[in-house]
Design an enzyme around this catalytic site. Structure first.
Site, PDB file in Angstrom:
ATOM      1  N   TYR A 110      32.963   5.577  20.121  1.00 41.63           N
ATOM      2  CA  TYR A 110      33.330   6.234  18.864  1.00 41.63           C
ATOM      3  C   TYR A 110      34.129   5.333  17.921  1.00 41.63           C
ATOM      4  O   TYR A 110      33.639   4.931  16.875  1.00 41.63           O
ATOM      5  CB  TYR A 110      34.102   7.527  19.151  1.00 41.63           C
ATOM      6  CG  TYR A 110      33.250   8.544  19.864  1.00 41.63           C
ATOM      7  CD1 TYR A 110      32.245   9.220  19.193  1.00 41.63           C
ATOM      8  CD2 TYR A 110      33.411   8.800  21.222  1.00 41.63           C
ATOM      9  CE1 TYR A 110      31.431  10.134  19.831  1.00 41.63           C
ATOM     10  CE2 TYR A 110      32.603   9.716  21.871  1.00 41.63           C
ATOM     11  CZ  TYR A 110      31.612  10.383  21.172  1.00 41.63           C
ATOM     12  OH  TYR A 110      30.801  11.277  21.806  1.00 41.63           O
ATOM     13  N   PRO A 123      28.045  15.909  14.417  1.00 44.11           N
ATOM     14  CA  PRO A 123      27.046  16.979  14.351  1.00 44.11           C
ATOM     15  C   PRO A 123      27.390  18.006  13.269  1.00 44.11           C
ATOM     16  O   PRO A 123      28.540  18.132  12.852  1.00 44.11           O
ATOM     17  CB  PRO A 123      27.122  17.631  15.732  1.00 44.11           C
ATOM     18  CG  PRO A 123      27.892  16.678  16.579  1.00 44.11           C
ATOM     19  CD  PRO A 123      28.816  15.966  15.648  1.00 44.11           C
ATOM     20  N   HIS A 344      33.385  13.408  16.256  1.00 46.70           N
ATOM     21  CA  HIS A 344      33.068  13.517  17.667  1.00 46.70           C
ATOM     22  C   HIS A 344      34.024  12.790  18.619  1.00 46.70           C
ATOM     23  O   HIS A 344      33.885  12.874  19.839  1.00 46.70           O
ATOM     24  CB  HIS A 344      31.659  12.919  17.830  1.00 46.70           C
ATOM     25  CG  HIS A 344      30.802  13.569  18.837  1.00 46.70           C
ATOM     26  ND1 HIS A 344      31.276  14.044  20.038  1.00 46.70           N
ATOM     27  CD2 HIS A 344      29.478  13.819  18.849  1.00 46.70           C
ATOM     28  CE1 HIS A 344      30.276  14.537  20.722  1.00 46.70           C
ATOM     29  NE2 HIS A 344      29.178  14.419  20.020  1.00 46.70           N
ATOM     30  N   SER A 554      20.440  17.505  23.136  1.00 49.13           N
ATOM     31  CA  SER A 554      21.607  18.162  23.699  1.00 49.13           C
ATOM     32  C   SER A 554      21.406  19.666  23.676  1.00 49.13           C
ATOM     33  O   SER A 554      20.877  20.204  22.704  1.00 49.13           O
ATOM     34  CB  SER A 554      22.830  17.802  22.854  1.00 49.13           C
ATOM     35  OG  SER A 554      23.977  18.172  23.525  1.00 49.13           O
TER      36      SER A 554
HETATM   37  N1  COA Z   1      15.802  30.583  38.506  1.00 49.47           N
HETATM   38  C1  COA Z   1      16.367  31.535  37.760  1.00 49.47           C
HETATM   39  N2  COA Z   1      17.404  31.290  36.900  1.00 49.47           N
HETATM   40  C2  COA Z   1      17.849  30.023  36.793  1.00 49.47           C
HETATM   41  C3  COA Z   1      17.272  28.978  37.534  1.00 49.47           C
HETATM   42  C4  COA Z   1      16.207  29.300  38.439  1.00 49.47           C
HETATM   43  N3  COA Z   1      15.612  28.358  39.183  1.00 49.47           N
HETATM   44  N4  COA Z   1      17.922  27.837  37.235  1.00 49.47           N
HETATM   45  C5  COA Z   1      18.862  28.136  36.322  1.00 49.47           C
HETATM   46  N5  COA Z   1      18.835  29.475  36.063  1.00 49.47           N
HETATM   47  C6  COA Z   1      19.708  30.231  35.176  1.00 49.47           C
HETATM   48  C7  COA Z   1      21.177  29.866  35.396  1.00 49.47           C
HETATM   49  O1  COA Z   1      21.730  30.653  36.411  1.00 49.47           O
HETATM   50  C8  COA Z   1      21.761  30.165  34.033  1.00 49.47           C
HETATM   51  O2  COA Z   1      21.945  31.576  33.921  1.00 49.47           O
HETATM   52  P1  COA Z   1      22.857  32.253  32.760  1.00 49.47           P
HETATM   53  O3  COA Z   1      22.040  32.253  31.526  1.00 49.47           O
HETATM   54  O4  COA Z   1      23.045  33.611  33.274  1.00 49.47           O
HETATM   55  O5  COA Z   1      24.094  31.445  32.673  1.00 49.47           O
HETATM   56  C9  COA Z   1      20.671  29.777  33.073  1.00 49.47           C
HETATM   57  O6  COA Z   1      19.453  29.841  33.824  1.00 49.47           O
HETATM   58  C10 COA Z   1      20.828  28.404  32.481  1.00 49.47           C
HETATM   59  O7  COA Z   1      20.736  27.399  33.472  1.00 49.47           O
HETATM   60  P2  COA Z   1      20.041  26.013  33.152  1.00 49.47           P
HETATM   61  O8  COA Z   1      19.006  26.198  32.123  1.00 49.47           O
HETATM   62  O9  COA Z   1      19.605  25.377  34.427  1.00 49.47           O
HETATM   63  O10 COA Z   1      21.122  25.145  32.424  1.00 49.47           O
HETATM   64  P3  COA Z   1      22.665  24.977  32.628  1.00 49.47           P
HETATM   65  O11 COA Z   1      23.356  26.137  32.024  1.00 49.47           O
HETATM   66  O12 COA Z   1      22.955  24.628  34.035  1.00 49.47           O
HETATM   67  O13 COA Z   1      22.928  23.731  31.670  1.00 49.47           O
HETATM   68  C11 COA Z   1      23.249  21.464  31.084  1.00 49.47           C
HETATM   69  C12 COA Z   1      22.440  22.445  31.933  1.00 49.47           C
HETATM   70  C13 COA Z   1      22.777  20.047  31.351  1.00 49.47           C
HETATM   71  C14 COA Z   1      23.021  21.756  29.609  1.00 49.47           C
HETATM   72  C15 COA Z   1      24.748  21.635  31.452  1.00 49.47           C
HETATM   73  O14 COA Z   1      24.948  21.278  32.792  1.00 49.47           O
HETATM   74  C16 COA Z   1      25.677  20.775  30.635  1.00 49.47           C
HETATM   75  O15 COA Z   1      26.033  19.698  31.060  1.00 49.47           O
HETATM   76  N6  COA Z   1      26.117  21.271  29.460  1.00 49.47           N
HETATM   77  C17 COA Z   1      26.996  20.529  28.572  1.00 49.47           C
HETATM   78  C18 COA Z   1      26.198  19.663  27.656  1.00 49.47           C
HETATM   79  C19 COA Z   1      27.050  19.142  26.533  1.00 49.47           C
HETATM   80  O16 COA Z   1      28.154  18.699  26.729  1.00 49.47           O
HETATM   81  N7  COA Z   1      26.476  19.230  25.332  1.00 49.47           N
HETATM   82  C20 COA Z   1      27.184  18.928  24.146  1.00 49.47           C
HETATM   83  C21 COA Z   1      27.092  17.544  23.729  1.00 49.47           C
HETATM   84  S1  COA Z   1      27.847  17.420  22.137  1.00 49.47           S
END
Ligand code: COA
Length: 627
Positions: A110, A123, A344, A554
């Site tokens: 950054y 963003p 950011h 993202s």
């Molecule tokens: N069967 C049924 N449901 C499932 C599933 C499966 N096999 N796998 C996942 N799900 C469900 C989860 O339980 C979750 O349920 P919810 O909606 O009730 O919470 C939902 O689906 C979402 O899960 P998933 O799509 O696997 O994603 P995640 O929430 O684990 O997110 C990342 C993944 C990578 C986005 C997250 O780990 C992360 O790091 N987020 C931060 C990113 C960030 O910092 N972004 C900003 C940058 S500026």
């Protein structure tokens, strides 16, 4: 999010002069903000062999056989040679610090990054449309937003915000403490960053409001230290509009400049005492609120407003009505569209979105403060510009308009399904969407490319992000099959599930400290910091190529129907951001108009929607076949 890194890192070594972090005194209130902070694990240094193995695997879909063999040889040499020394030095660094990466990250990714922060790093976020269409509605909405912000700030000030979790794991909350009363400061070669945390004497009690390019200091607490009510804030904003009737000099355009240009101008500006005090008032303020005039066009209003939030739409619209160095800028338009732009350096999207979701809820809650007393009126800040500085403003305007005119954006809602469909198929929604992005890219470009997704590593103390390399051997096999009419739906579905599983596995590794990109970065920076020759591994074209994120993505989920977006990080790339809701997915897609290789954002948006539909169809069809 830091997709910019591949560009920044080649220029910047490891300066540590910038960025004063607030020295928080953590309170251990049960279940609250910093209650588990000290118990969070330290970010590990992954075993070298593990990183080498995973790095090679990530290159499989991107390199020819011959290129792959070459890189494989370099990996072996590195692992058995200088890599060992670097790994030991990195382990030593990790031993001595709460987080071996965080200072480097802030600096390299950054503060040392010299391109304009706008489009490249900051963003934009678009909020759900509100129901007003004139300046009166605008001021009322903005006052509610500020009242909501002050309500949220109580939780930061008293450290009572609940600890955020990823699954069952508590996350580091430091980013939440660093987004209010914070600002980036331009300096030559390497910027600084400052924050005025609430637990220090003399903590700021004002916001900055920019209207018609005029910049105001606006108290939002009374002399009795109580937050202002909605109607008291509204009175302050009405006063701003009255005093700002004549357009001011658009000096906010400087904050869209190349950082060294801006640093040069800034150095001149602070020679004048009055101007210096005005700049400090903006830096100290809790947030910036930009009150924009009308956009005067409402064809695809969502996308037009997206541009407004990301860069201000140029000097003839709102770009001069901004301060892009400020960590949080709320932007409220006259037409019911509002949003924010954030710098950011110290935080990812989730803490910002959390604050926004709180404000959205507050706006419709009917809650309010009891009136504060002894409220000081807004003060219009005075900037005395020398001829030299005024001349620089002409260049800043030209540069800003050039950047704005090159950015293509499409903000849209895919409303045929949301997380509900992948969940019903027992697959991860995020991995499903990532594979749709791979397919959309492949459909037009007929090949794959270096692909970045941010993964949170806030399970660790002071953790920021790791890269999920979303392009894999499995995703490439799947995308190829989808384009081949000879492959059966059953087979396509099998390959899709495999690609999703592979992505999910990478995600799980990344969030638990077993990613590869931050480790490779650490090894490279260790060499630079110890004046060692940069190892051949990092001079290998495969290293640069695989980290040139032509797909930069993202997930930023919000409770409200809001959406975040950012610019592509390479000229021939795309920026993809999405907010998956239960029954729809909001997207922001960007590309550069000047690039002849990439598609216009709206066309790419169509390919994404086609991909999502086709993937649903193969899964749904095979589900039926299996019943
Ligand atoms: N069967 C049924 N449901 C499932 C599933 C499966 N096999 N796998 C996942 N799900 C469900 C989860 O339980 C979750 O349920 P919810 O909606 O009730 O919470 C939902 O689906 C979402 O899960 P998933 O799509 O696997 O994603 P995640 O929430 O684990 O997110 C990342 C993944 C990578 C986005 C997250 O780990 C992360 O790091 N987020 C931060 C990113 C960030 O910092 N972004 C900003 C940058 S500026």
């Amino acid at each position: 999010m830091l997709r910019l890194l591949s560009r920044a890192i080649v220029r910047q070594t490891c300066s540590s002069n910038g960025g004063r972090m607030p020295s928080v005194q953590p309170k251990k209130l049960k279940g609250r903000m910093f209650s588990v902070q000290a118990a969070l694990p330290k970010y590990p240094v992954a075993p070298l062999e593990q990183t080498m193995k995973k790095y090679l695997k990530s290159l499989e879909p991107l390199l020819s056989e011959e290129e792959y063999r070459h890189t494989e040889k370099l990996c072996k040499e590195f692992q058995n040679g200088v890599g060992k020394t670097l790994q030991n030095k990195l382990l030593e660094r990790a031993e001595k610090r709460d987080n071996w990466l965080s200072d480097w990250w802030r600096s390299v990714a950054y503060l040392g990054f010299r391109e304009p922060v706008v489009i490249n790093s900051n963003p934009g976020v678009l909020f759900p449309k509100a129901d007003y269409n004139d300046i009166q509605g605008q001021l009322t909405y903005a006052s509610r937003l500020i009242a909501g912000l002050l309500d949220y700030k109580v939780m930061i000030d008293e450290q009572t915000l609940p600890v955020e979790h990823l699954g069952k794991n508590p996350l580091c909350m430091m980013q939440y403490f660093q987004v209010l009363a914070a600002c980036r400061i331009p300096l030559e070669k390497h910027d600084d960053w400052t924050c005025y945390p609430p637990d220090r004497p003399g903590a700021p009690k004002h916001i900055t409001v920019i209207y018609n390019n005029n910049i105001f200091e606006v108290p939002v607490y009374g002399g009795d230290s109580k937050p202002l009510t909605t109607s008291q804030v509204r009175d302050q904003l009405s006063e701003v509009v009255k005093q700002g009737a004549t357009a001011g000099e658009p000096i906010g355009l400087f904050t869209m400049e190349h950082r060294d240009n801006w640093a040069n101008v800034y150095k001149k500006m602070i020679q004048d005492k009055t101007t210096k005090a005005a700049l400090e008032s903006v830096q100290r303020s809790i947030i910036v609120l930009c009150l924009d005039k009308s956009n005067n066009t409402m064809t695809d209003a969502r996308t037009v407003s997206g541009h407004q939030m990301l860069h201000g739409r140029g000097s003839s619209y709102h770009t001069g009505n901004r301060w892009f160095d400020k960590t949080i800028q709320f932007i409220v338009g006259e037409d019911g569209y509002s949003g924010l732009n954030y710098e950011h350096t110290t935080a990812e999207g989730p803490p910002i979105i959390h604050l926004m979701d709180h404000c959205m809820k507050y706006i419709s809650s009917g809650k309010d403060w009891s009136p504060a007393t002894d409220v000081k009126p807004p003060t219009k800040l005075q900037f005395n510009l020398t001829q030299d500085v005024s001349d620089s403003l002409i260049h800043a305007k030209e540069n800003a308009d050039r950047m704005v005119s090159d950015l293509d954006l499409k903000v849209f809602v895919f409303d045929e399904f949301g997380k509900n469909f992948p969940k019903s198929q027992k697959v991860s929604p995020d991995s499903f969407i990532q594979n749709a992005l791979q397919l959309a890219y492949y459909r037009h470009h007929k090949k794959t490319c270096g692909s970045y997704e941010s993964a949170s590593i806030r399970m660790f103390q002071l953790g920021r992000t790791e890269t999920i390399r979303s392009c894999s051997t499995e995703s490439l096999e799947f995308t190829r099959a989808m384009m081949d009419s000879n492959v059966s739906k059953q087979r396509k579905a099998e390959l899709l599930r495999r690609a999703i599983d592979s992505h999910k596995q990478y995600t799980n590794d990344a969030i638990s400290g077993k990613g590869i990109d931050r480790h490779l970065l650490g090894l490279k920076l260790t060499a630079a910091e110890n004046n060692m020759e940069i190892p051949e591994l990092f001079k290998d074209p495969a290293y640069t190529f695989s980290g040139s994120w032509r797909i930069s993505t993202s997930q930023v989920p919000a409770k409200s129907e809001s959406v975040l977006f950012f610019g592509p990080v390479v000229p021939d790339g795309y920026g993809f951001c999405y907010n998956p809701q239960e029954k729809c997915i909001l997207f922001g897609v960007s590309s550069y108009k000047s690039n002849s290789v990439t598609l216009p954002a709206a066309k790419m948006a169509e390919l994404i929607q086609d991909s999502l539909r086709d993937m649903r169809d193969v899964l749904a069809a095979t589900m039926k076949a299996n019943l």
